[in-house]
Design a protein around this motif. Sequence first.
Motif, PDB file in Angstrom:
ATOM      1  N   SER A   1       0.837  -1.199   0.000  1.00 38.95           N
ATOM      2  CA  SER A   1       0.000   0.000   0.000  1.00 38.95           C
ATOM      3  C   SER A   1       0.865   1.240   0.000  1.00 38.95           C
ATOM      4  N   ARG A   2       0.532   2.146  -0.880  1.00 40.37           N
ATOM      5  CA  ARG A   2       1.281   3.412  -0.898  1.00 40.37           C
ATOM      6  C   ARG A   2       0.467   4.408  -1.718  1.00 40.37           C
ATOM      7  N   PRO A   3       0.802   5.691  -1.585  1.00 40.85           N
ATOM      8  CA  PRO A   3       0.013   6.687  -2.307  1.00 40.85           C
ATOM      9  C   PRO A   3       0.084   6.486  -3.813  1.00 40.85           C
ATOM     10  N   TYR A   4      -0.992   6.733  -4.474  1.00 32.99           N
ATOM     11  CA  TYR A   4      -1.103   6.660  -5.936  1.00 32.99           C
ATOM     12  C   TYR A   4      -0.989   5.253  -6.482  1.00 32.99           C
ATOM     13  N   TRP A   5      -0.911   4.264  -5.622  1.00 26.59           N
ATOM     14  CA  TRP A   5      -0.762   2.890  -6.096  1.00 26.59           C
ATOM     15  C   TRP A   5      -2.107   2.190  -5.935  1.00 26.59           C
ATOM     16  N   ASN A   6      -2.759   1.916  -7.046  1.00 24.06           N
ATOM     17  CA  ASN A   6      -4.055   1.238  -7.028  1.00 24.06           C
ATOM     18  C   ASN A   6      -3.843  -0.262  -7.013  1.00 24.06           C
ATOM     19  N   ILE A   7      -4.544  -0.934  -6.143  1.00 19.28           N
ATOM     20  CA  ILE A   7      -4.460  -2.393  -6.094  1.00 19.28           C
ATOM     21  C   ILE A   7      -5.849  -2.955  -6.350  1.00 19.28           C
ATOM     22  N   GLU A   8      -5.936  -3.813  -7.332  1.00 15.34           N
ATOM     23  CA  GLU A   8      -7.226  -4.398  -7.666  1.00 15.34           C
ATOM     24  C   GLU A   8      -7.100  -5.915  -7.738  1.00 15.34           C
ATOM     25  N   LEU A   9      -8.190  -6.577  -7.428  1.00 17.22           N
ATOM     26  CA  LEU A   9      -8.232  -8.024  -7.589  1.00 17.22           C
ATOM     27  C   LEU A   9      -9.326  -8.375  -8.579  1.00 17.22           C
ATOM     28  N   ILE A  10      -8.968  -9.193  -9.556  1.00  9.32           N
ATOM     29  CA  ILE A  10     -10.028  -9.763 -10.391  1.00  9.32           C
ATOM     30  C   ILE A  10     -10.346 -11.092  -9.730  1.00  9.32           C
ATOM     31  N   GLN A  11     -11.561 -11.217  -9.235  1.00  8.49           N
ATOM     32  CA  GLN A  11     -11.918 -12.391  -8.451  1.00  8.49           C
ATOM     33  C   GLN A  11     -11.784 -13.661  -9.265  1.00  8.49           C
ATOM     34  N   ALA A  12     -11.561 -14.754  -8.582  1.00  8.88           N
ATOM     35  CA  ALA A  12     -11.521 -16.049  -9.252  1.00  8.88           C
ATOM     36  C   ALA A  12     -12.886 -16.340  -9.864  1.00  8.88           C
ATOM     37  N   ARG A  13     -12.858 -16.964 -11.017  1.00  9.77           N
ATOM     38  CA  ARG A  13     -14.113 -17.236 -11.716  1.00  9.77           C
ATOM     39  C   ARG A  13     -14.080 -18.623 -12.328  1.00  9.77           C
ATOM     40  N   ARG A  14     -15.269 -19.097 -12.671  1.00  9.67           N
ATOM     41  CA  ARG A  14     -15.343 -20.316 -13.474  1.00  9.67           C
ATOM     42  C   ARG A  14     -15.936 -19.924 -14.813  1.00  9.67           C
ATOM     43  N   VAL A  15     -15.262 -20.274 -15.873  1.00  4.23           N
ATOM     44  CA  VAL A  15     -15.722 -19.855 -17.193  1.00  4.23           C
ATOM     45  C   VAL A  15     -15.924 -21.076 -18.072  1.00  4.23           C
TER      46      VAL A  15
ATOM     47  N   ALA B   1      -5.272   9.348 -10.944  1.00  3.53           N
ATOM     48  CA  ALA B   1      -6.713   9.592 -11.039  1.00  3.53           C
ATOM     49  C   ALA B   1      -7.490   8.965  -9.897  1.00  3.53           C
ATOM     50  N   GLY B   2      -6.786   8.454  -8.903  1.00  6.47           N
ATOM     51  CA  GLY B   2      -7.488   7.808  -7.807  1.00  6.47           C
ATOM     52  C   GLY B   2      -7.980   6.433  -8.203  1.00  6.47           C
ATOM     53  N   GLN B   3      -8.790   5.837  -7.346  1.00  5.51           N
ATOM     54  CA  GLN B   3      -9.232   4.480  -7.611  1.00  5.51           C
ATOM     55  C   GLN B   3     -10.355   4.458  -8.635  1.00  5.51           C
ATOM     56  N   ARG B   4     -10.458   3.323  -9.301  1.00 11.40           N
ATOM     57  CA  ARG B   4     -11.494   3.180 -10.325  1.00 11.40           C
ATOM     58  C   ARG B   4     -12.878   3.234  -9.708  1.00 11.40           C
ATOM     59  N   THR B   5     -13.800   3.802 -10.461  1.00 11.55           N
ATOM     60  CA  THR B   5     -15.192   3.835 -10.008  1.00 11.55           C
ATOM     61  C   THR B   5     -16.105   3.112 -10.997  1.00 11.55           C
ATOM     62  N   ASP B   6     -15.501   2.466 -11.969  1.00  6.95           N
ATOM     63  CA  ASP B   6     -16.323   1.845 -13.013  1.00  6.95           C
ATOM     64  C   ASP B   6     -16.084   0.345 -13.096  1.00  6.95           C
ATOM     65  N   CYS B   7     -15.782  -0.282 -11.961  1.00 11.82           N
ATOM     66  CA  CYS B   7     -15.460  -1.710 -11.987  1.00 11.82           C
ATOM     67  C   CYS B   7     -16.696  -2.576 -12.125  1.00 11.82           C
ATOM     68  N   PRO B   8     -16.567  -3.683 -12.836  1.00 10.26           N
ATOM     69  CA  PRO B   8     -17.637  -4.678 -12.820  1.00 10.26           C
ATOM     70  C   PRO B   8     -17.576  -5.470 -11.520  1.00 10.26           C
ATOM     71  N   PRO B   9     -18.542  -6.346 -11.268  1.00  7.51           N
ATOM     72  CA  PRO B   9     -18.557  -7.082  -9.995  1.00  7.51           C
ATOM     73  C   PRO B   9     -17.336  -7.981  -9.794  1.00  7.51           C
ATOM     74  N   THR B  10     -16.730  -8.404 -10.892  1.00  8.23           N
ATOM     75  CA  THR B  10     -15.597  -9.315 -10.753  1.00  8.23           C
ATOM     76  C   THR B  10     -14.321  -8.612 -10.324  1.00  8.23           C
ATOM     77  N   VAL B  11     -14.315  -7.297 -10.336  1.00  7.02           N
ATOM     78  CA  VAL B  11     -13.109  -6.567  -9.954  1.00  7.02           C
ATOM     79  C   VAL B  11     -13.312  -5.942  -8.586  1.00  7.02           C
ATOM     80  N   ARG B  12     -12.377  -6.215  -7.705  1.00 13.99           N
ATOM     81  CA  ARG B  12     -12.488  -5.676  -6.354  1.00 13.99           C
ATOM     82  C   ARG B  12     -11.322  -4.739  -6.118  1.00 13.99           C
ATOM     83  N   VAL B  13     -11.648  -3.515  -5.745  1.00 17.16           N
ATOM     84  CA  VAL B  13     -10.606  -2.534  -5.474  1.00 17.16           C
ATOM     85  C   VAL B  13     -10.227  -2.651  -4.006  1.00 17.16           C
ATOM     86  N   LEU B  14      -8.937  -2.754  -3.759  1.00 15.17           N
ATOM     87  CA  LEU B  14      -8.473  -2.856  -2.377  1.00 15.17           C
ATOM     88  C   LEU B  14      -8.388  -1.451  -1.817  1.00 15.17           C
ATOM     89  N   ARG B  15      -9.272  -1.171  -0.885  1.00 14.27           N
ATOM     90  CA  ARG B  15      -9.296   0.202  -0.388  1.00 14.27           C
ATOM     91  C   ARG B  15      -8.404   0.345   0.830  1.00 14.27           C
TER      92      ARG B  15
END
Lengths: 590, 196
Positions: free
Chosen positions: A535-549, A574-588
């Motif tokens: 974790s650090r300033p300006y560093w966005n961390i996101e997780l794309i959740q595990a899925r079954r396809v 630009a800060g953290q994303r605000t347009d993520c789909p459900p499969t993407v989780r932003v680590l706040r």
Amino acid sequence: MEDPDTKKPRSTPRNVDDVISLVIPYVTDARDRASASLVNPTWLRADSETREHVTMALCYASSPDRLSHRFPNLRSIKLKGKPRAAMFNLIPENWGGFVTPWVNEIALSMGRIRSVHFRRMIVSDLDLDVLARARLDELEVLKLDKCLGFSTDGLLTVVKHCRKIKTLLMDDSSFLEKDGKWLHELALHNTSLEVLNFYMTELTKLSPRDLATIAKNCHRTLVSAKVGDFDMLKLARFFNAAVNLEEFRGGALNEDPEKPDKYTKLTFPPKLSRLGLTYLGANEMPIIFPFAAQIRKLDLLYALLETNDHCKLIRKCPNLEVLETRNVIGDKGLEALAQYCKKLKRLRIERGEEDEGGLVTQRGLTALAQGCKELEYMAVYVTDVTNECLRTIGAHLKNLRDFRLVLLDQEERIIVADLPLDNGVRSLLMGCEKLRRFALYLRPGGLTDVGLGYIGRYSPNVRWMLLGYVGETDEGLVEFSRGGCCPKLQKLEMRGCCFSERAIAAAVMELPSLRYLWVQGYRASMTGEDLRVMSRPYWNIELIQARRVPEVDERGEVGEVEHPAHILAYYSLAGQRTDCPPTVRVLREL
Amino acid sequence: MSKVTTELDFFGLEKKQTNNAPNPKFKKFLDRRRSFREIQGAISKMDPEIIKSLLASGANPSETSARSLSVPSTPKEGHPHIPISPVHAPLTRPGMVPVSGTVPMTIFYNGTVSVFQVSPNKAEDIMKVAMETSPKKDKSMEKDLPVIPQTTLRTKLFGQNLDGDLPIARRKSLQRFLEKRKERVVSTSPYFPTSA
């Protein structure tokens, strides 16, 4: 604000600042510009006002208004959205990378934009409409490169409003085809087209006649055409009209066993030197022999040639500089390249089907390294490789800037591979001093922790890396990212590795130039909490959740494939994303 | 995972212990004849108008929810409305509220992906229509194609290391070509029935 168009010299430059404002427009390299802009506010302003092109490797790194405020006179932009893994079906289609905010900004405040290139982004018809109406005849280049979400209606709007368009590209994009009106509209009005590309699209409603008309109207300017699956005979008129065509890809050679001479009467434009014919088979191959000697770039990725066919063709192309094909080329084909194509600069060998035969191993690679000394780019899927082979590459290919090796996992064969590849990799990295991009995708046991440490230590200039199945424990990652290692590494992609979240996060903190990280297949914790180590300033961390396809495997059977979670982390203003789909989780932040 | 009496456990997910499976391939749970390719082939040959009318004319409105997540989804803030077909209820946020008794059904069509919440009965109807309208009859295709249920994913399940069993991924474009190649090889073989 000085008009960057008129580089009128002042009578006498009064000071360094005057000089820089005259000189800087001629500095075009992005890295040089970035350095210059850091000197002082005057230089920053000189750069900002005269910067003509910006590439954003990730569209979420900044925001549209920041871009337009810093570079008000921008003429050309290239934006990339989804991670590279999207090209391999690993990223959810709705992950993000929407062009809408960017198009809106272009329309509002970027009045000099002439060229727009969106890569792996989501584009809607409305976006295209806004863009087309905003730029009108000033839009010269539109590249929708591996994009999705629009339809041919959007293309029609662009063609209708942007009458002077020179480059129209939708290569490998996924969009709804309603009709062929957009091509027809181009045929009716355009006389300036230079590059037309709808390669790798599944378009079926286009008329070859429109294509021929475009060639006729734009015969002076049209130099590159990459088209869909038109039967080649239907393109005869097109080829006759496109007299200045230098590059052609696509078409379809549909062999007819009852008519073996079906395509022999086909004539090609006289300057054609970059070529790729879909479904090219052994029977049709001779149609390109007459001008094989002038071929500089050959795309056989979508051809149906066997190993011996490759050899026959390669022998006739002494001026070949770029070759793309599948591994059916085999060691024999590589030996042919080494012998006949001394000017080869770029080679890409993709993974074909197992039933094609043809294997690429250290035998072919060694011959290649010894014979094609001009190679700058080499991407190969191999069935087997040895340390000695890698050493040879390091010893001979001194111009290599981009090297990618994938060791295929053939379950049915027992291949004795010379693993681990620690020493060979070290030799290669030490020998190829100009290397800027490096990918190594192995298997468990392919590279030890020591080997991973070598990669860190001996990659002084590498800016991008893709590492798959390397290392054995977290210790490997520690070695890889130790002080002084990978000093210029900006973008790191890892897959199938055994590292823990904590180790990955710790490594990120050590790598001084890292601005983008993508990982899939790692030792995840329950909650992803260990990632907070980075974790650090300006560093966005996101997780794309595990899925079954649901996916069709090689045997054509339906299966569900587990897609493990991805980590995606990047610097952003630009800060953290605000347009993520459900499969993407932003680590706040906590 | 929502429990529905008519739910078909297509992949034997109930029986499967996901945690101790080093091999992510689910082939052993599947009937060979039920090729996803054939299902996909049937769906891809469907007339979109038929899909629309089927879903719009749901006999029991409470049974089906035609809320769809039409890819590409739009960003949340102030995004202009993308013109999409009337069947796809426009959503500003891609999150879906599932109606009880319905399961997501994903349709890949002509470069777009849509997800609908349908009951198994409705899904079977769609499958049947698909088979009727598809020009080539795949002899090996089952009459009653089961719905492919999607499980509610929990990160926990996949939080464990998969023992490095990620298959090497292939480029999309190349994958498409190789599939076409297979079809061409088959269609030119001497034993392929040419009575199409």
